[in-house]
Design a protein around this motif. Structure first.
Motif, short mmCIF file in Angstrom:
data_model
loop_
_atom_site.label_atom_id
_atom_site.label_comp_id
_atom_site.label_asym_id
_atom_site.label_seq_id
_atom_site.Cartn_x
_atom_site.Cartn_y
_atom_site.Cartn_z
N TRP A 80 0.83 -1.22 0.00
CA TRP A 80 0.00 0.00 0.00
C TRP A 80 0.86 1.26 0.00
O TRP A 80 0.46 2.32 -0.47
N ALA A 81 2.08 1.13 0.54
CA ALA A 81 2.99 2.29 0.61
C ALA A 81 4.41 1.81 0.86
O ALA A 81 4.63 0.66 1.25
N VAL A 82 5.36 2.71 0.63
CA VAL A 82 6.77 2.43 0.92
C VAL A 82 7.26 3.51 1.89
O VAL A 82 7.00 4.70 1.68
N ALA A 83 7.92 3.08 2.96
CA ALA A 83 8.53 4.03 3.91
C ALA A 83 10.03 3.84 3.89
O ALA A 83 10.52 2.72 3.78
N LYS A 102 12.31 5.34 -3.71
CA LYS A 102 11.64 6.18 -4.72
C LYS A 102 11.29 5.35 -5.95
O LYS A 102 10.17 5.42 -6.47
N ALA A 103 12.28 4.56 -6.40
CA ALA A 103 12.05 3.76 -7.61
C ALA A 103 10.92 2.77 -7.39
O ALA A 103 10.03 2.61 -8.24
N LEU A 104 10.92 2.11 -6.23
CA LEU A 104 9.87 1.12 -5.95
C LEU A 104 8.50 1.77 -5.86
O LEU A 104 7.52 1.30 -6.44
N GLY A 109 3.35 2.69 -8.02
CA GLY A 109 2.27 3.69 -7.99
C GLY A 109 1.67 3.84 -6.60
O GLY A 109 0.46 4.03 -6.45
N VAL A 110 2.52 3.75 -5.56
CA VAL A 110 2.03 3.88 -4.18
C VAL A 110 2.74 5.04 -3.49
O VAL A 110 3.80 5.49 -3.95
#
Ligand code: KG4
Ligand code: ZN
Length: 378
Positions: A80-83, A102-104, A109-110
């Motif tokens: 759902w998101a990347v931290a 950033k790339a991931l 698209g999260v």
């Protein structure tokens, strides 16, 4: 059990010499946590070499991310998101993690959320594991209401790069009220290990703790290290919440390797003590650290009596003598101690993912995957 509608967040941590990735859900359930330590790469240099660290992060980041996603039993598309821990730390190391995150996030698209590594240590005690092996606040739903019940809090981070006290009002509202003016406490442990020439395959702190443990409980009492070695603690005046450990470190150097005033030339690693003497010195050092931290913590409670909990984290909170002191101080002040299990005290990405989830859910973050910057300072 995970909450039925919990969303999954990938955490990435590369601020120093651990390449880590983890999947955590928005209820604070840890689905996976993978840490690739670089200790062996830096061992011969007696400290982290920034260029070696960033190169190793670049090589390991994607395999570690893949392992974390696989271990969680999900696929990239479920995220759902990347931290990402984007401050503070070694700039070259942070850049690798931030670029990868950033790339991931962009490819998936999260949203991408940047997390302060030091603040993340403070909330690690609220994480839960599938087998219940999580922080001291776990056992009930580790959700936002539970965290709100613990706030405002006094926060304490004891790590290799930071030694700070915080007034914690919320995940996005963390105010530093005290900090070291020289060495971080973990750095002092590492330097003492180096002065004493200890083998440190898993870091200086554990080596010093192990040797101190050969002196009874490891908390030197009268007749043990504390008596033979009279080590100083810096109070920095009657009201300061700041710390100083460089005088303590120098005192250990002189006690172990010789005193210049006596015409001796102390050289780290050239130790004049026998094995029992080294153990006593480790115990005395550990005792002095515990006393110094306890003093400042009590001052923080005296200044901020409204605190409803004590949140702690950072590698040095894996130390048993430190943990015992923290439990005692919290109990005396009638507040719960929220302390991660040992594996989540040291650097990991589960705490980054969890902090990211808290920040994203509190809507205190506007995602812009392409402009997030790595920052070496807080
Ligand atoms: O939080 P952390 O993993 O990395 C930083 O953000 O700095 O902390 C690493 C520090 C190292 O200095 C290490 O020697 C110390 O934590 N440490 C310990 C123990 N385990 C790790 N210090 C004392 N006793 C321990 N058991
Ligand atoms: Zn850390």
């Amino acid at each position: 059990m995970s909450a039925p509608h919990a969303k999954l967040i990938l955490g990435i941590e590369t601020s120093c010499d651990e390449t880590a990735a983890a999947v955590v859900d928005t209820g604070g359930m840890m689905r996976s946590s993978v840490v690739a330590s670089q200790h062996e790469l830096h061992a011969e240099y007696k400290g982290v070499v920034p260029e070696i660290a960033s190169r190793a992060h670049a090589e390991r980041l994607l395999p570690v991310v893949r392992a974390a996603v696989e271990e969680a039993g999900v696929c990239m598309g479920d995220l759902w998101a990347v931290a990402v821990g984007h401050k503070p730390g070694l700039i070259g190391s942070l850049l690798v993690g931030v670029a990868g995150a950033k790339a991931l996030a962009w490819a998936l698209g999260v949203p991408l959320v940047g997390v302060d590594h030091v603040h993340a240590h403070l909330f690690a005690g609220f994480l839960r594991g599938e087998d219940g092996d999580a922080g001291d606040a776990s056992g009930t739903a580790s959700d936002h209401a539970l965290i709100a019940n613990h706030l405002p809090a006094i926060g304490l981070v004891l790590s290799g790069g930071h030694t700070s006290i915080f007034a914690v009002h919320g995940p996005g509202e963390v105010e530093r009220v005290g900090a070291t003016i020289d060495d971080a406490v973990g750095e002092a442990f590492d330097k003492v290990a180096s002065i004493l020439g200890l083998a440190t395959p898993t870091g200086g702190g554990p080596a010093v703790e192990r040797l101190a443990g050969q002196c009874g409980s490891g908390r030197a009492g009268p007749g043990q290290g504390a008596k033979r070695f009279n080590l100083p603690i810096s109070t920095l005046g009657p009201h300061s919440l700041d710390f100083s450990f460089s005088g303590l470190k120098t005192a250990v150097l002189y006690a172990a390797c010789g005193v210049p005033e006596r015409g001796e030339s102390p050289v780290p690693g050239r130790v004049l003590l026998d094995e029992a003497g080294r153990a006593e010195l480790c115990a005395a050092f550990q005792r002095a650290v515990v006393d110094a931290v306890e003093l400042k913590l009590r001052r923080a409670f005296a200044i901020g009596p409204e605190a409803r909990s004590l949140l702690v984290g950072g590698g040095v909170t894996a130390n048993r003598a430190v943990r015992e002191m923290l439990a005692r101080v919290a109990k005396e002040h009638g507040v719960p101690l929220v302390m991660p299990p040992m594996n989540l005290c040291v650097d990991n990405a589960a705490m980054i993912a969890w902090m990211g989830a808290l920040v994203l859910e509190s809507r205190a973050w506007a995602s812009d995957p392409l402009s997030l910057a790595a920052t070496p300072t807080t």
